[in-house]
Design an enzyme around this catalytic site. Structure first.
Site, PDB file in Angstrom:
ATOM      1  N   VAL A  79     -76.906 -42.820   5.624  1.00 31.67           N
ATOM      2  CA  VAL A  79     -76.810 -41.944   4.411  1.00 31.67           C
ATOM      3  C   VAL A  79     -75.863 -40.835   4.663  1.00 31.67           C
ATOM      4  O   VAL A  79     -75.632 -40.145   3.788  1.00 31.67           O
ATOM      5  CB  VAL A  79     -78.487 -41.329   4.173  1.00 31.67           C
ATOM      6  CG1 VAL A  79     -78.480 -40.546   5.188  1.00 31.67           C
ATOM      7  CG2 VAL A  79     -78.501 -40.780   2.740  1.00 31.67           C
ATOM      8  N   TYR A  80     -75.352 -40.675   6.021  1.00 28.55           N
ATOM      9  CA  TYR A  80     -74.586 -39.570   6.021  1.00 28.55           C
ATOM     10  C   TYR A  80     -72.978 -39.964   5.580  1.00 28.55           C
ATOM     11  O   TYR A  80     -72.360 -40.751   5.637  1.00 28.55           O
ATOM     12  CB  TYR A  80     -74.083 -39.435   7.570  1.00 28.55           C
ATOM     13  CG  TYR A  80     -75.230 -39.052   8.585  1.00 28.55           C
ATOM     14  CD1 TYR A  80     -76.515 -38.609   7.715  1.00 28.55           C
ATOM     15  CD2 TYR A  80     -75.153 -38.912   9.874  1.00 28.55           C
ATOM     16  CE1 TYR A  80     -77.476 -37.878   8.656  1.00 28.55           C
ATOM     17  CE2 TYR A  80     -76.435 -38.696  10.734  1.00 28.55           C
ATOM     18  CZ  TYR A  80     -77.395 -38.022  10.096  1.00 28.55           C
ATOM     19  OH  TYR A  80     -78.344 -37.425  10.877  1.00 28.55           O
ATOM     20  N   SER A  81     -72.935 -39.106   4.375  1.00 31.53           N
ATOM     21  CA  SER A  81     -71.530 -39.412   3.429  1.00 31.53           C
ATOM     22  C   SER A  81     -71.431 -40.760   3.130  1.00 31.53           C
ATOM     23  O   SER A  81     -70.401 -41.388   2.828  1.00 31.53           O
ATOM     24  CB  SER A  81     -70.369 -38.956   4.217  1.00 31.53           C
ATOM     25  OG  SER A  81     -70.551 -37.545   4.603  1.00 31.53           O
ATOM     26  N   ALA A  82     -72.444 -41.430   2.723  1.00 27.56           N
ATOM     27  CA  ALA A  82     -72.556 -42.672   2.038  1.00 27.56           C
ATOM     28  C   ALA A  82     -71.950 -43.689   3.055  1.00 27.56           C
ATOM     29  O   ALA A  82     -71.356 -44.482   2.473  1.00 27.56           O
ATOM     30  CB  ALA A  82     -72.214 -42.646   0.957  1.00 27.56           C
TER      31      ALA A  82
END
Length: 344
Positions: free
Chosen positions: A61-64
């Site tokens: 989920v970190y920056s998609a």
């Protein structure tokens, strides 16, 4: 750099690990953390490895997914020299299979993470949150299959409540599935809730803590002071609503004690705050982040020295808060405490 076993597992991890949330940063939260590109990320990884920090933590989920992709570029050619920890469960899209830890979601999320990371195995896969809509038996059976296939080496969780973690561990024991060996948790001088239930659980069940946000979402940098406005460059202007709540007056009291100890030791406020965590029970590794080389080198200076017993006691005293029910009787009343003495 010192190394510790991750919980009751045989995986040895450095007491400091590096959080790659700044890599490829985009969006209102991760963009405010930083937007480290591949070239700078490789330099930061170089510095970490020189210091003995070989565990790098990220999440889908970190920056998609961009964080995983930049990390892959930064470690290219030296996969065997590093440990990769990543997380999944939080939404990566709007579809019904884009979130959670169902069998379908876990398998796809793992394959996607392997592709973005440019590797054929993940050293530690952690569930980023508890999925109440999926039976724990389904989750554990799926993880068992991924471990058996060699795609995951160890499994852990992040941000679980005590009952959620214990239910999962009991099911793992009952069915012979891999046990969670790590719990990635928020823990800092300004946020000691971890100690009330999760720390005793970790000590009893052999689950090591990987600490995120050891500087209380940027509040223990030494730049935030009583009677002064937030510095103009502080990321708290954009991100405070996303992070753990902190009582301002308590924070100022803690920072003032940190200031005094900084003068006594010649260390910085962040170094002292991180070093305090390294003395706490169940802590396997503290995850440090950095937007640039200067920040990274300062955070690496949190190891290789020790606070005195008296300094630790002062930090304990200024940061302690009254635990909620049902925990406070075990700290306040002799009969309760005799039955269950605190481990801190």
């Amino acid at each position: 750099m010192d190394y510790r076993n991750l919980g009751a597992s045989g995986l040895r991890v450095p007491v400091l690990s590096f959080g790659a949330g700044t890599f490829g940063g985009s969006g209102p939260l991760f963009g405010a953390w930083g937007n480290t590109d591949a070239e700078e990320a490789r330099r930061l990884v170089d510095i970490c490895l020189e210091a003995g920090v070989n565990l790098f933590d990220t999440a889908d989920v970190y920056s998609a997914g961009a964080s995983e992709e930049v990390l892959a570029q930064a470690i290219r050619g030296r996969r065997d020299a590093v440990l990769i920890s990543t997380k999944t469960a939080l939404p990566m899209g709007e579809g019904p299979q884009d979130w959670g830890t169902s069998r379908a979601r876990l398998i796809r999320a793992t394959e996607d993470a392997l592709r973005r990371l440019g590797t054929d195995y993940i050293d530690l896969l952690q569930l980023h949150a508890f999925d109440a809509s999926t039976p724990v038996e389904e989750v554990l059976l799926t993880l068992d299959g991924l471990v058996a296939a060699g795609k995951i080496r160890y499994v852990g969780v992040s941000n679980f409540a005590g009952w959620e973690l214990m239910k999962s561990l009991a099911a793992a024991n009952r069915h012979g599935h891999p046990r969670y060996v790590a719990h990635q948790v928020y823990y800092s001088l300004a946020g000691r809730d971890y100690e009330w239930e999760l720390m005793p659980l970790g000590a009893d069940q052999g689950v090591g803590a990987l600490v995120w946000s050891p500087l209380a979402w940027g509040r223990l940098t030494g730049k935030i002071r009583r009677g002064q406005p937030l510095p103009a460059a502080s990321r708290l202007h954009e991100t405070a609503q996303y992070g753990p709540p902190v009582d301002d007056e308590k924070l100022y009291d803690i920072v003032e004690v940190l200031d005094v100890i900084a003068g006594e030791t010649g260390r910085t406020v962040p170094q002292i705050a991180i070093n305090w965590l390294l003395n706490r029970p169940t802590v396997s590794s503290v995850i440090i982040g950095a937007r640039n080389e200067e920040q990274l080198r300062q955070n690496l200076g949190a190891v290789g020295w020790s606070l005195s017993k008296e300094q630790i006691e002062r930090l304990d005293a200024v940061s302690v808060v009254t635990a909620p029910y049902p925990y406070f009787p075990y700290r306040r009343q002799e009969g309760f405490a005799r039955l269950n003495p605190p481990i801190v």
